[in-house]
Design an enzyme around this catalytic site. Structure first.
Site, PDB file in Angstrom:
ATOM      1  N   GLU A   1       0.808  -1.226   0.000  1.00  0.00           N
ATOM      2  CA  GLU A   1       0.000   0.000   0.000  1.00  0.00           C
ATOM      3  C   GLU A   1       0.843   1.279   0.000  1.00  0.00           C
ATOM      4  O   GLU A   1       0.471   2.276   0.610  1.00  0.00           O
ATOM      5  CB  GLU A   1      -0.950   0.003   1.212  1.00  0.00           C
TER       6      GLU A   1
ATOM      7  N   GLU B   1      -6.852  -6.827  -1.596  1.00  0.00           N
ATOM      8  CA  GLU B   1      -7.489  -6.828  -0.272  1.00  0.00           C
ATOM      9  C   GLU B   1      -8.937  -6.409  -0.447  1.00  0.00           C
ATOM     10  O   GLU B   1      -9.228  -5.251  -0.757  1.00  0.00           O
ATOM     11  CB  GLU B   1      -6.790  -5.875   0.702  1.00  0.00           C
TER      12      GLU B   1
END
Length: 923
Positions: free
Chosen positions: A172, A242
């Site tokens: 991320e 995710e």
């Protein structure tokens, strides 16, 4: 099909077992939809791995996604741990044994609501280190970690006899930097993995890097994320790296149960509709933040993770199936049954189908095979007519604001086509019969069509409504009952059957995919596969008869009660001791020191010094840097619990004309796991002052001619400049600004630059001593949002700094007899025997801490984590694997609360009766 990775930075690496194109990944020559379960080996005992992984496989998952936590494997510098519960290699081996692929995510940063985002605490002691940056010192330690972790992963890649198919670079990073700004850092990490032998494709999530495939992390907005990936990498698969099935919880907040099972189903359908061909369910099983590993995140100063990482995930903290688990299982079975279309489909022309007002449809199509996604904007369930492009009109029942898939001429095998207005659960060859299982809500109706160039013959029982159009097409109108219905037919002489069940029965349906085909067990509340190959099923309190399809032995006979009464062990005979609040034997320092400076990763520290009160009976303390909750004592009496941290002002009462003993008890509540400012000090670090001042800056701002209060809802445009005056009294030369500070900040006309500022952080602790002046001052900043929780100015005088500190680990303090709940910390110890349990239950134990305050608990010397009875967590997991014949439970309670109401409980599912079901060898 594109081979990967052909060439990256001059290093020729490729793995022919894993390839991809724009539609999907291809593994061992077969296109696959990646149904991945995010499961972290480090959040449960090793003994629980198999049960959790089997549950994932039974839910239709074909892959496991796991982080690797650096701080678990190198808790102290140079001390490596890959044994027992930390044996990540054994976890990967078990995934392979169970036929599950693996997406390996070694970090080094993992976020995960895990302490320090997975970094070891001792990195905080490295001077001037810049985390998650192209920083030589930081990358030196990262490379050493990769030297250890990558070989474990590489040796278990799919071409090496394991099941690792993808490896993720960082995590991320796009939330912090653009791809261009991140280039040097990301490419270093990429090359570190390649140089250590990784050959499977490298991926990223939220932010990309050359030579990797980027995925998206989200819960909603599937179309936006899909289109973003198409623009960045049109020729690569689109997967949800995710898919947030739930959310984390933090102390003092409501339970995070806002993502319902129905909404979970809708969001998955949105992802399929957008075109994603891989979904990693984060989390599928959350587990527990044992020890001090619960982290801290952004949004306020005090968002500290609870010990449970249940996450409201499909499998709960105890490994139990939930309503979301059933949803994930049903959706996975649907994907498996329709995978042949989903993997090669493109978005078709939605306008080619007609629906009444209040309904809309989009379509994924592969040639003439289509899956329509019909969405309702109605406030109640309604059945509408849908005219398909070829003129056929079928009924479609859609729940309020829901989506339902409509299958349009899916080729179930060569020359046989299915149209169905509800979920297809199975499209399998079972017992020599091509078997289709469809489900809908109880009492609802399904429209099912079968077409073939071969003659179709149906066994007519005189009840079911059906219509034959010649002998090449049959249409069924079927109702979904509590009991399953079987429709027998032949297509070209080949036996077919359609099994019609309701949603409740679908929740109790289990598909066991193995090397020789699939078996089905229908009608059981839970299912398991033991290490010896035995299948076990939990009985369901239902009137419906269980059904076994496939190669099973005889169904177990006899009537058994579905539940067994269990009594948890009693906790009796507590031994309690109070802490002597004295750090006299502790370490001396001129200023308080942080946990990491003292070589202590977690736990409690007692900070102590003396204050000469003079004639004053009170003092306003200013703690210039405090990153955890703290209890403040004067002369042994508790006077405050500090919860809003960063820096703090605390008013305390003093005994005038005497020396007063100040003590501050601090629990390390977890380091930031996600922030542009990783590596905050824990405990108290820096000066503590007497006779300071606190100024609440939430009110009294000016925007143009209007007065603005930042603790109220406002409609000011983001970025607008707001300003406020404040006064500094003579002699106050130290100033700390703490709370939701804006990135565009100036004081008295001097700009203060905040490196790495992000609007979403909403918490800073900033020393502005060099910017203030005696008398009137002006602060200006850009408006970001409101209401804000905190914006506070703490003023003090350097002449009033407190010195002569003593610091001690609470576990080393002397103890004395416990005199009840006096507000002083206490230790409570109790012993209990391991319960004797019937063989036909699968019991899970938990601890309910009614009446306690805040602290830490241990079982047989193992730190089970923090507790704090402000909620939302009420119960604490007691792993059955960590029980001995005789067990010791220890509580350290900051407020010295009595444990008289503390008790052990079994979770609700512990009372289910399990039976063994003999079958053929499977996996």
């Amino acid at each position: 099909m594109q081979e990967t990775i052909q060439s990256t930075n001059g290093l020729p690496h490729k793995n022919t077992a894993v390839q991809y194109n724009a539609f999907s990944y291809n593994i061992n020559g077969e296109q696959v939809f990646l149904n991945s379960a995010a499961i972290h080996y480090f959040r449960m005992p090793k003994e629980e791995w198999r049960e959790v992984l089997v549950k994932a496989k039974l839910a239709g998952m074909n892959c496991v996604d796991t982080y690797f936590a650096w701080n678990v494997h190198e808790p102290e510098e140079g001390q490596w741990s890959f044994e027992g519960d930390n044996d990540c290699g054994a976890f990967l081996d078990l995934c392979h044994e169970l036929g599950l692929w693996v997406i390996a995510r070694p970090g080094p940063f993992i976020c995960a609501e895990w302490d320090f985002g997975g970094f070891p605490y001792w990195l905080n002691n490295k001077k001037d280190m810049k985390f998650r940056a192209y920083d030589k010192q930081y990358l030196t330690y990262v490379d050493r970690y990769m030297d250890r972790i990558i070989p474990i992963i590489r040796e278990r890649e799919i071409n090496a006899g394991g099941s690792v198919i993808l490896v993720q670079v960082e995590n991320e990073y796009g939330y912090l930097e653009t791809d261009e700004a991140a280039r040097d850092y990301m490419l270093h990490l990429r090359d570190v993995m390649l140089e250590r032998g990784v050959t499977v494709p490298l991926i990223t999530c939220v932010g990309g890097a050359e030579g990797t495939v980027e995925g998206a992390n989200f819960w909603s907005g599937a179309d936006h994320h899909y289109n973003n990936l198409v623009q960045k990498q049109p020729d690569t698969p689109k997967i949800v790296t995710e898919f947030w099935t739930g959310w984390f919880e933090h102390w003092g907040a409501p339970a995070a149960t806002q993502k319902t099972a129905a909404l979970y189903e809708k969001r998955m359908l949105e992802s399929l509709r957008a075109g994603f061909t891989g979904i990693s369910h984060y989390m599928f099983f959350g587990g527990t933040n044992f020890g001090g590993y619960g982290g801290r995140t952004v949004g306020a100063s005090d968002i500290f993770m609870v010990t449970s990482y249940d996450y409201d995930a499909p499998l709960n903290e105890y490994g139990r199936v939930t309503e979301k688990y059933n949803t994930a299982k049903r959706m996975s079975y649907f994907v498996n049954a329709t995978e042949s279309v989903l993997l090669g489909a493109v978005e078709g022309a939605a306008g080619s189908a007609a629906l009444p007002q209040g309904f809309a449809a989009r379509v994924r199509e592969k040639g003439k095979e289509r899956i329509w996604f019909v969405e309702s904007s109605k406030d109640e369930r309604e059945t509408a007519s849908m005219t398909l492009p070829d003129g056929r009109t079928i009924p479609v029942t859609v729940g309020p604001h829901a989506i339902v898939p409509v299958i349009d001429r899916l080729q179930v095998e060569p020359g046989v086509y299915l149209t169905c207005n509800t979920y297809l659960l199975a499209n399998d060859l079972i017992d020599g019969q091509h078997t289709l299982i469809v489900y809908a809500e109880n009492g609802q109706r399904s429209h099912i069509e079968l077409e073939s160039g071969q003659p179709i013959r149906v066994e007519d029982d005189g009840v079911r409504r059906q219509r034959l159009e010649g002998d090449r097409r049959v249409v069924f109108d079927l109702c979904h009952f509590q009991e399953a219905q079987f429709v027998q037919l032949t297509v070209g002489g080949k036996p077919y059957r359609i099994i019609v069940i309701n949603k409740d029965t679908a929740d109790r349906a289990w598909r066991l995919a193995g090397k020789n085909g699939s078996n089905w067990a229908i009608g059981y509340a839970d299912f398991d596969l033991l290490a010896d190959g035995t299948f076990r099923a939990a009985l369901q309190d239902s009137d419906a008869e269980p059904i076994l399809l496939g190669e099973w032995a005889a169904l177990p006979g006899g009537q058994l009660a579905p539940c067994v009464y269990l009594q948890a062990p009693a906790l009796e005979g507590w031994a309690s001791e109070a802490c002597e609040l004295s750090a006299a034997q502790g370490r001396e320092a001129s200023q308080p020191k942080a946990f990491s400076e003292l070589g202590q990763p977690y736990g409690h520290l007692l900070y102590e010094c003396d204050i000469d009160a003079g004639s004053e009976s009170a003092a306003n303390l200013v703690i210039s840097r405090l990153e955890d909750t703290a209890r403040v004592y004067v002369n042994g009496n508790q006077q405050a619990l500090v919860q809003k941290v960063g820096a703090a002002a605390v008013e305390v009462r003093l005994a005038p004309n005497s020396k007063n003993r100040l003590q501050i008890l601090v629990q390390n509540m977890g380091r930031l796991n996600f922030s542009p400012y990783l590596g905050e000090v824990k405990g108290i670090a820096g000066a503590v002052y007497a006779d300071g001042q606190s100024v609440d800056l939430l009110g009294g701002w000016k925007h143009e001619d209007a007065t603005v209060h930042l603790n109220e809802v406002n409609s000011i445009a983001g970025g607008s400049v707001i300003r406020r005056a404040f006064t500094v009294e003579a002699g106050l030369d130290r100033a700390v600004l703490v709370g939701a500070i804006s990135g565009r900040l100036s004081i008295n006309g001097k700009e203060i630059k905040l490196e790495g500022y992000q609007d979403w952080f909403l918490h800073h602790t900033l020393d502005i001593s060099d910017y203030i002046q005696e008398g009137s001052n002006l602060i200006e900043m850009a408006y970001v949002k409101s209401p804000l929780q905190r914006l506070e100015l703490l003023l003090s005088s350097s002449k009033n700094e407190l010195g002569g500190w003593r610091i001690a680990d609470v576990e080393q303090l002397n103890r004395k007899p416990y005199a009840g709940s006096t507000g002083a910390p206490a230790w409570h110890t109790v012993q209990f025997d391991k319960p004797e349990l019937p063989a036909d239950v699968n019991a899970k134990l938990k601890l309910r801490l009614t009446g306690m305050s805040k602290g830490t608990l241990w079982l047989n010397g193992i730190n089970l984590g923090r507790y704090w009875q402000v909620g939302p967590q009420e119960d604490y997991k007691i792993p059955m694997a960590w029980l001995k014949e005789r067990n010791e439970l220890v509580l350290f309670d900051e407020n010295g609360a009595s444990p008289s109401k503390v008790r052990l409980l079994y979770d609700q599912a512990s009372s289910r009766r399990w039976i063994s079901i003999p079958s053929q060898p499977w996996l």
